[in-house]
Design a protein around this motif. Structure first.
Motif, short mmCIF file in Angstrom:
data_model
loop_
_atom_site.label_atom_id
_atom_site.label_comp_id
_atom_site.label_asym_id
_atom_site.label_seq_id
_atom_site.Cartn_x
_atom_site.Cartn_y
_atom_site.Cartn_z
N ARG A 118 0.83 -1.20 0.00
CA ARG A 118 0.00 0.00 0.00
C ARG A 118 0.87 1.25 0.00
NH1 ARG A 118 -2.88 -2.24 4.20
NH2 ARG A 118 -2.01 -0.74 5.65
N GLU A 119 1.85 1.27 0.88
CA GLU A 119 2.60 2.51 1.12
C GLU A 119 3.69 2.80 0.08
OE1 GLU A 119 1.67 4.82 3.11
OE2 GLU A 119 0.14 3.64 4.13
N ILE A 120 4.40 1.78 -0.39
CA ILE A 120 5.49 2.05 -1.34
C ILE A 120 4.95 2.60 -2.66
CG2 ILE A 120 7.33 0.99 -2.72
CD1 ILE A 120 8.04 -0.69 -0.22
N PRO A 121 3.95 1.99 -3.30
CA PRO A 121 3.43 2.60 -4.54
C PRO A 121 2.86 3.99 -4.30
CG PRO A 121 2.57 0.37 -4.26
CD PRO A 121 3.30 0.71 -3.01
N THR A 122 2.21 4.19 -3.16
CA THR A 122 1.65 5.51 -2.85
C THR A 122 2.76 6.54 -2.71
OG1 THR A 122 -0.23 4.48 -1.76
CG2 THR A 122 0.19 6.79 -1.24
N ALA A 123 3.84 6.17 -2.03
CA ALA A 123 4.97 7.09 -1.87
C ALA A 123 5.65 7.38 -3.21
CB ALA A 123 5.98 6.51 -0.87
N MET A 124 5.73 6.38 -4.08
CA MET A 124 6.32 6.58 -5.40
C MET A 124 5.49 7.57 -6.22
SD MET A 124 7.40 2.61 -6.05
CE MET A 124 8.12 2.79 -7.68
N PHE A 125 4.17 7.42 -6.16
CA PHE A 125 3.27 8.32 -6.88
C PHE A 125 3.34 9.73 -6.27
CE2 PHE A 125 -1.35 8.40 -8.72
CZ PHE A 125 -0.91 9.06 -9.85
N GLN A 126 3.40 9.79 -4.97
CA GLN A 126 3.54 11.06 -4.24
C GLN A 126 4.82 11.79 -4.67
OE1 GLN A 126 3.44 10.57 0.05
NE2 GLN A 126 5.02 12.13 0.28
N ASN A 127 5.93 11.05 -4.77
CA ASN A 127 7.20 11.66 -5.19
C ASN A 127 7.09 12.24 -6.60
OD1 ASN A 127 8.41 11.04 -2.75
ND2 ASN A 127 9.45 9.22 -3.51
N LYS A 128 6.36 11.54 -7.48
CA LYS A 128 6.16 12.06 -8.83
C LYS A 128 5.35 13.36 -8.79
CE LYS A 128 4.42 10.99 -13.41
NZ LYS A 128 3.98 9.99 -14.36
N TYR A 129 4.34 13.39 -7.95
CA TYR A 129 3.52 14.61 -7.81
C TYR A 129 4.37 15.78 -7.32
CZ TYR A 129 0.08 17.87 -5.95
OH TYR A 129 -0.64 19.01 -5.67
N VAL A 130 5.16 15.54 -6.30
CA VAL A 130 6.00 16.62 -5.74
C VAL A 130 6.97 17.12 -6.80
CG1 VAL A 130 7.79 17.14 -4.02
CG2 VAL A 130 5.72 15.88 -3.34
N LYS A 131 7.53 16.20 -7.58
CA LYS A 131 8.46 16.61 -8.65
C LYS A 131 7.74 17.48 -9.68
CE LYS A 131 12.11 14.78 -11.49
NZ LYS A 131 12.90 13.61 -11.88
N SER A 132 6.46 17.20 -9.93
CA SER A 132 5.70 18.01 -10.89
C SER A 132 5.48 19.44 -10.37
CB SER A 132 4.34 17.36 -11.19
OG SER A 132 3.41 17.60 -10.15
N LEU A 133 5.63 19.62 -9.06
CA LEU A 133 5.51 20.95 -8.46
C LEU A 133 6.84 21.71 -8.50
CD1 LEU A 133 3.44 20.02 -5.26
CD2 LEU A 133 2.58 20.96 -7.43
N GLY A 134 7.86 21.07 -9.10
CA GLY A 134 9.17 21.69 -9.20
C GLY A 134 10.01 21.51 -7.95
N LYS A 135 9.62 20.57 -7.13
CA LYS A 135 10.35 20.31 -5.87
C LYS A 135 10.85 18.87 -5.89
CE LYS A 135 8.95 24.23 -4.03
NZ LYS A 135 9.76 25.29 -3.57
N ASN A 136 11.75 18.57 -4.98
CA ASN A 136 12.22 17.21 -4.81
C ASN A 136 11.88 16.75 -3.41
OD1 ASN A 136 13.42 16.46 -7.29
ND2 ASN A 136 15.12 17.84 -6.84
N GLN A 137 11.43 15.53 -3.33
CA GLN A 137 11.14 14.92 -2.05
C GLN A 137 11.56 13.47 -2.17
OE1 GLN A 137 7.02 13.90 -1.02
NE2 GLN A 137 7.38 14.84 0.97
N HIS A 138 12.48 13.07 -1.34
CA HIS A 138 12.89 11.67 -1.37
C HIS A 138 12.33 11.00 -0.13
CE1 HIS A 138 15.03 8.02 -2.07
NE2 HIS A 138 15.55 8.09 -0.87
N THR A 139 11.40 10.11 -0.34
CA THR A 139 10.84 9.34 0.74
C THR A 139 11.57 8.00 0.76
OG1 THR A 139 8.71 10.37 0.31
CG2 THR A 139 8.71 8.39 1.68
N PRO A 140 12.38 7.74 1.78
CA PRO A 140 13.09 6.44 1.82
C PRO A 140 12.09 5.29 1.92
CG PRO A 140 13.98 7.99 3.44
CD PRO A 140 12.71 8.59 2.91
N MET A 141 12.09 4.44 0.92
CA MET A 141 11.14 3.34 0.87
C MET A 141 11.41 2.28 1.94
SD MET A 141 9.14 4.37 -1.44
CE MET A 141 9.30 5.75 -2.54
N LYS A 142 12.65 2.25 2.45
CA LYS A 142 12.98 1.25 3.47
C LYS A 142 12.10 1.43 4.71
CE LYS A 142 16.67 3.96 5.53
NZ LYS A 142 18.09 4.12 5.74
#
Length: 156
Positions: A118-142
């Motif tokens: 549930r959480e890893i795909p959601t975090a991956m999609f979230q990271n793509k969204y943040v990148k589309s805002l011109g920002k970087n967010q690295h959520t450690p999947m571990k």
């Protein structure tokens, strides 16, 4: 205001659903984004934690009662966010996006018992969204890894 933001997020999700490295079982493009909006409540941190942990919630990757940014309750179709939340803060928008995506998953009857799935795909999609805002967010999947995880072992 928040309803408009969630509506724009749902439109963005639908138009940008292809996410690299997500297992086909969790493909966001297979979901219907034409869903009703969840309710949203803002609570002080103390109350947010009380509601989450007393309701049986557990922090991902930890058994401690850590501070929360937000969470989603399936049966109530409700997102709870910290009362300090602001639409001007990228991380706050990312939290709303994350919880809204969980709402979409559950509205589409996508219920995966493994928290990693549930959480890893959601975090991956979230990271793509943040990148589309011109920002970087690295959520450690571990942080989201669990023994039940068979699709995302070793993902950073």
């Amino acid at each position: 205001m928040i309803e408009l933001l969630m509506t724009s997020m749902l439109m963005w999700m639908s138009a940008n659903c292809d996410v690299d490295r997500i297992h086909p079982k969790h493909d966001p493009c297979k979901l219907n984004y034409n869903v009703s909006l969840p309710k949203v409540f803002f609570l002080p941190q103390k109350e947010l934690k009380r509601k989450f942990y007393n309701g049986g919630g557990r922090a991902v990757g930890s058994n401690e009662r850590v501070d929360l940014y937000g969470f989603y309750i399936i049966g109530r179709k409700t997102i709870y966010l910290e009362d300090l939340w602001s639409s001007n803060v990228t991380n706050d928008k990312a939290t709303l996006f994350h919880e809204l995506y969980h709402h979409v998953e559950f509205e589409n009857n996508r219920i995966d018992r493994c928290i990693s799935h549930r959480e890893i795909p959601t975090a991956m999609f979230q990271n793509k969204y943040v990148k589309s805002l011109g920002k970087n967010q690295h959520t450690p999947m571990k942080h989201y890894d669990a023994p039940c995880n068979v699709y995302y072992k070793g993902i950073q």
